[in-house]
Design a protein around this motif. Structure first.
Motif, mmCIF file in Angstrom:
data_model
loop_
_atom_site.group_PDB
_atom_site.id
_atom_site.type_symbol
_atom_site.label_atom_id
_atom_site.label_comp_id
_atom_site.label_asym_id
_atom_site.label_seq_id
_atom_site.Cartn_x
_atom_site.Cartn_y
_atom_site.Cartn_z
ATOM 1 N N ARG A 58 79.015 -23.277 30.564
ATOM 2 C CA ARG A 58 80.055 -23.344 29.540
ATOM 3 C C ARG A 58 81.144 -24.361 29.874
ATOM 4 N NH1 ARG A 58 80.272 -19.261 25.974
ATOM 5 N NH2 ARG A 58 82.539 -19.101 25.954
ATOM 6 N N HIS A 59 81.081 -24.909 31.082
ATOM 7 C CA HIS A 59 82.097 -25.868 31.517
ATOM 8 C C HIS A 59 81.570 -27.280 31.286
ATOM 9 C CE1 HIS A 59 84.937 -27.412 34.935
ATOM 10 N NE2 HIS A 59 85.382 -27.723 33.719
ATOM 11 N N MET A 60 82.165 -28.002 30.336
ATOM 12 C CA MET A 60 81.691 -29.310 29.930
ATOM 13 C C MET A 60 82.819 -30.336 29.963
ATOM 14 S SD MET A 60 79.521 -28.189 26.544
ATOM 15 C CE MET A 60 78.982 -29.892 26.240
ATOM 16 N N TYR A 61 82.433 -31.572 30.198
ATOM 17 C CA TYR A 61 83.336 -32.705 30.064
ATOM 18 C C TYR A 61 82.681 -33.726 29.127
ATOM 19 C CZ TYR A 61 85.230 -31.037 34.597
ATOM 20 O OH TYR A 61 85.756 -30.293 35.625
ATOM 21 N N ILE A 62 83.502 -34.453 28.387
ATOM 22 C CA ILE A 62 83.027 -35.592 27.620
ATOM 23 C C ILE A 62 84.069 -36.699 27.709
ATOM 24 C CG2 ILE A 62 81.664 -34.242 25.954
ATOM 25 C CD1 ILE A 62 83.998 -34.638 23.967
ATOM 26 N N SER A 63 83.623 -37.929 27.483
ATOM 27 C CA SER A 63 84.547 -39.051 27.334
ATOM 28 C C SER A 63 84.244 -39.751 26.019
ATOM 29 C CB SER A 63 84.412 -40.030 28.497
ATOM 30 O OG SER A 63 84.999 -39.514 29.675
ATOM 31 N N MET A 64 85.296 -40.298 25.425
ATOM 32 C CA MET A 64 85.169 -41.011 24.163
ATOM 33 C C MET A 64 85.957 -42.304 24.243
ATOM 34 S SD MET A 64 85.532 -37.953 21.370
ATOM 35 C CE MET A 64 86.869 -37.148 22.240
ATOM 36 N N SER A 65 85.311 -43.406 23.887
ATOM 37 C CA SER A 65 86.012 -44.682 23.849
ATOM 38 C C SER A 65 87.180 -44.592 22.877
ATOM 39 C CB SER A 65 85.059 -45.785 23.415
ATOM 40 O OG SER A 65 83.998 -45.895 24.334
ATOM 41 N N THR A 66 88.316 -45.069 23.306
ATOM 42 C CA THR A 66 89.582 -45.110 22.567
ATOM 43 C C THR A 66 90.146 -43.728 22.264
ATOM 44 O OG1 THR A 66 88.763 -45.123 20.270
ATOM 45 C CG2 THR A 66 88.785 -47.227 21.448
ATOM 46 N N ALA A 67 89.628 -42.699 22.887
ATOM 47 C CA ALA A 67 90.178 -41.352 22.682
ATOM 48 C C ALA A 67 90.507 -40.676 24.010
ATOM 49 C CB ALA A 67 89.221 -40.492 21.869
ATOM 50 N N GLY A 68 89.653 -40.821 25.024
ATOM 51 C CA GLY A 68 89.939 -40.243 26.319
ATOM 52 C C GLY A 68 88.845 -39.312 26.802
ATOM 53 N N THR A 69 89.177 -38.570 27.853
ATOM 54 C CA THR A 69 88.288 -37.578 28.444
ATOM 55 C C THR A 69 88.801 -36.195 28.079
ATOM 56 O OG1 THR A 69 87.639 -39.038 30.256
ATOM 57 C CG2 THR A 69 87.398 -36.671 30.632
ATOM 58 N N PHE A 70 87.855 -35.273 27.789
ATOM 59 C CA PHE A 70 88.216 -33.936 27.332
ATOM 60 C C PHE A 70 87.338 -32.909 28.035
ATOM 61 C CE2 PHE A 70 89.381 -36.995 24.175
ATOM 62 C CZ PHE A 70 90.607 -36.560 23.696
ATOM 63 N N GLU A 71 87.866 -31.682 28.120
ATOM 64 C CA GLU A 71 87.204 -30.600 28.856
ATOM 65 C C GLU A 71 87.068 -29.371 27.969
ATOM 66 O OE1 GLU A 71 87.865 -28.222 33.110
ATOM 67 O OE2 GLU A 71 89.596 -29.100 32.076
ATOM 68 N N SER A 72 85.927 -28.701 28.084
ATOM 69 C CA SER A 72 85.704 -27.426 27.394
ATOM 70 C C SER A 72 85.290 -26.380 28.416
ATOM 71 C CB SER A 72 84.603 -27.571 26.337
ATOM 72 O OG SER A 72 84.297 -26.307 25.763
ATOM 73 N N LEU A 73 85.809 -25.178 28.256
ATOM 74 C CA LEU A 73 85.453 -24.064 29.135
ATOM 75 C C LEU A 73 84.606 -23.021 28.423
ATOM 76 C CD1 LEU A 73 88.913 -23.571 30.899
ATOM 77 C CD2 LEU A 73 86.939 -24.857 31.750
ATOM 78 N N ASP A 74 84.254 -23.281 27.156
ATOM 79 C CA ASP A 74 83.513 -22.288 26.381
ATOM 80 C C ASP A 74 82.303 -22.893 25.671
ATOM 81 O OD1 ASP A 74 84.790 -23.780 24.468
ATOM 82 O OD2 ASP A 74 85.966 -22.129 23.641
ATOM 83 N N GLY A 75 81.638 -23.834 26.350
ATOM 84 C CA GLY A 75 80.418 -24.385 25.801
ATOM 85 C C GLY A 75 80.614 -25.273 24.600
ATOM 86 N N GLY A 76 81.758 -25.933 24.499
ATOM 87 C CA GLY A 76 82.006 -26.860 23.411
ATOM 88 C C GLY A 76 82.710 -26.257 22.213
ATOM 89 N N GLY A 77 83.130 -24.991 22.306
ATOM 90 C CA GLY A 77 83.838 -24.368 21.192
ATOM 91 C C GLY A 77 85.247 -24.893 21.031
ATOM 92 N N THR A 78 85.960 -25.039 22.150
ATOM 93 C CA THR A 78 87.327 -25.564 22.133
ATOM 94 C C THR A 78 87.461 -26.619 23.221
ATOM 95 O OG1 THR A 78 88.103 -23.823 23.647
ATOM 96 C CG2 THR A 78 88.282 -23.391 21.278
ATOM 97 N N TRP A 79 88.458 -27.500 23.039
ATOM 98 C CA TRP A 79 88.607 -28.649 23.940
ATOM 99 C C TRP A 79 90.073 -28.884 24.260
ATOM 100 C CZ3 TRP A 79 84.344 -31.115 25.900
ATOM 101 C CH2 TRP A 79 83.122 -30.805 25.293
ATOM 102 N N LYS A 80 90.307 -29.564 25.384
ATOM 103 C CA LYS A 80 91.649 -29.990 25.745
ATOM 104 C C LYS A 80 91.561 -31.338 26.458
ATOM 105 C CE LYS A 80 91.600 -27.434 30.143
ATOM 106 N NZ LYS A 80 92.284 -26.416 30.972
ATOM 107 N N PRO A 81 92.637 -32.162 26.370
ATOM 108 C CA PRO A 81 92.611 -33.478 27.013
ATOM 109 C C PRO A 81 92.629 -33.361 28.531
ATOM 110 C CG PRO A 81 94.346 -33.338 25.350
ATOM 111 C CD PRO A 81 93.861 -31.942 25.604
ATOM 112 N N LEU A 82 92.049 -34.343 29.188
ATOM 113 C CA LEU A 82 92.053 -34.422 30.647
ATOM 114 C C LEU A 82 92.273 -35.894 31.019
ATOM 115 C CD1 LEU A 82 91.657 -32.625 33.206
ATOM 116 C CD2 LEU A 82 89.257 -33.339 33.186
ATOM 117 N N ASN A 83 93.493 -36.369 30.763
ATOM 118 C CA ASN A 83 93.770 -37.800 30.897
ATOM 119 C C ASN A 83 95.013 -38.120 31.720
ATOM 120 O OD1 ASN A 83 91.621 -38.776 29.028
ATOM 121 N ND2 ASN A 83 92.806 -37.592 27.537
#
Length: 352
Positions: A190-215
């Motif tokens: 359930r712990h995921m990270y993603i990065s997006m060009s021109t948006a930043g890096t984000f983290e989810s602790l619930d399998g992609g249900g909710t997200w928060k910035p990690l920048n």
């Protein structure tokens, strides 16, 4: 892709996919096979770590639009996904989201065999309009497959979250232009990270249900203010280190960074690169077993940013101490007049 002592490197190009195969010692030249999907754009090809004969490929072939193919026999034959990443058709007469490409695919957690994730970009268009008339895609979403890449459904939490963010803080492409670097914590599905060009890096602790910035700590010099914003950075590639999932590395439009969890502030380790080379580039490649070792391929980040090897002298740089120092590795590369461009997935490591 590994088979005993042999290695197969899958290369996606704008002209199709190619397999480069080594011998058992991985010495000498690789054998290059015939093209797969000749003339198609191949964005990403990934081996299933739990079923090594299985491959999943993100492609855009001819005028047929973006799709997914999968293979159960190491690429000898391919089957198109029964339902590739796509949105529900908009109501009659209304415009709706349409996938432009699947840019990144990622196997799911080891406890979820058959699970795959996909990062897509999309635009809003008339549902009856062909995809190639849709204009540039400048929004992103996340899709999930539970059957080995054959059928895909949107994981809507990310798109819903991005819609709450201020588009003026999203660099130069509101909504993010490419969703890449999908990373799953090997200890927690359930712990995921993603990065997006021109948006930043984000983290989810619930399998992609909710997200928060990690920048925190990541510079964004294209914004006018001195303090970097909460989001809107431009990561080029981000990776959990396989030897220690508490360590993350990032190659960014504004440098090379390292993050040690549970901390939330990135350190710009690229400041320790030679000043005449700089720390701008696309790929960052972790060593499979040593958490302080990564490789990067720097490019000229000054002026108009030509995205080529500084001074036309290509080289890989390696750190073995978490970015405190860097070593130039250019044996076998041209000594000059070689203005190479190496993008985020065009560099990898031999996991043997």
């Amino acid at each position: 892709m590994v088979d005993g002592g042999k290695v197969t490197v899958w290369v996606g190009t704008k002209k199709g996919a190619f397999a480069l195969r080594s011998n058992g010692s991985r010495a000498g030249a690789f054998e290059i096979g015939d093209p797969h999907f000749l003339g198609g754009e191949i964005f990403h090809i990934v081996q299933d770590p739990q079923a090594p004969e299985r491959l999943v490929m993100a492609a855009r072939t001819g005028h047929l639009g973006p799709t997914i193919y999968h293979s159960a026999d190491a690429g000898k034959t391919w089957t198109e996904a029964a339902r590739p990443p796509q949105f529900e058709k908009a109501p009659e007469g209304e415009k709706g989201p349409a996938v432009g490409r699947t840019f990144w695919i990622q196997p799911g957690h080891g406890s979820q065999p058959g699970t795959w994730w996909a990062g897509v970009d999309f635009s809003i268009r008339d549902p009856d309009q062909p995809w190639f008339f849709a204009g540039p895609s400048n929004k992103v979403s996340l899709f999930r497959s539970a059957d080995g890449g054959n059928t895909w459904e949107e994981a809507p939490g990310l798109r819903q979250y991005l819609d709450t963010l201020d588009p003026e803080r999203m660099g130069f492409a509101p909504g993010g232009s490419m969703l890449h670097s999908i990373q799953i914590d090997p200890r927690d599905a359930r712990h995921m990270y993603i990065s997006m060009s021109t948006a930043g890096t984000f983290e989810s602790l619930d399998g992609g249900g909710t997200w928060k910035p990690l920048n925190k700590g990541v510079e964004a010099t294209f914004f006018p203010e001195d303090d970097p914003p909460e989001y809107g950075q431009d990561p080029h590639c981000m990776a959990i280190h396989p030897a220690n999932p508490d360590v993350l590395y990032q190659q960014n439009h504004c440098g090379i960074y390292r993050l040690v969890r549970p901390g939330d502030t990135w350190e710009r380790i690229g400041k320790n690169m030679p000043a005449e080379v700089g720390d701008i580039g696309f790929p960052v490649v972790p060593h499979p077993r040593h958490s302080d070792t990564v490789w990067v391929f720097p490019m000229d980040g000054g002026g108009v940013w030509p995205r080529t090897s500084p001074a036309g002298k290509p080289s890989v740089y390696r750190t073995m101490d978490g970015g405190k120092s860097w070593e130039r590795q250019d044996a076998g590369f041209p000594a000059g007049n070689a203005y190479w461009t190496v993008l985020r997935r065009s560099m990898t490591a031999d996991w043997h």
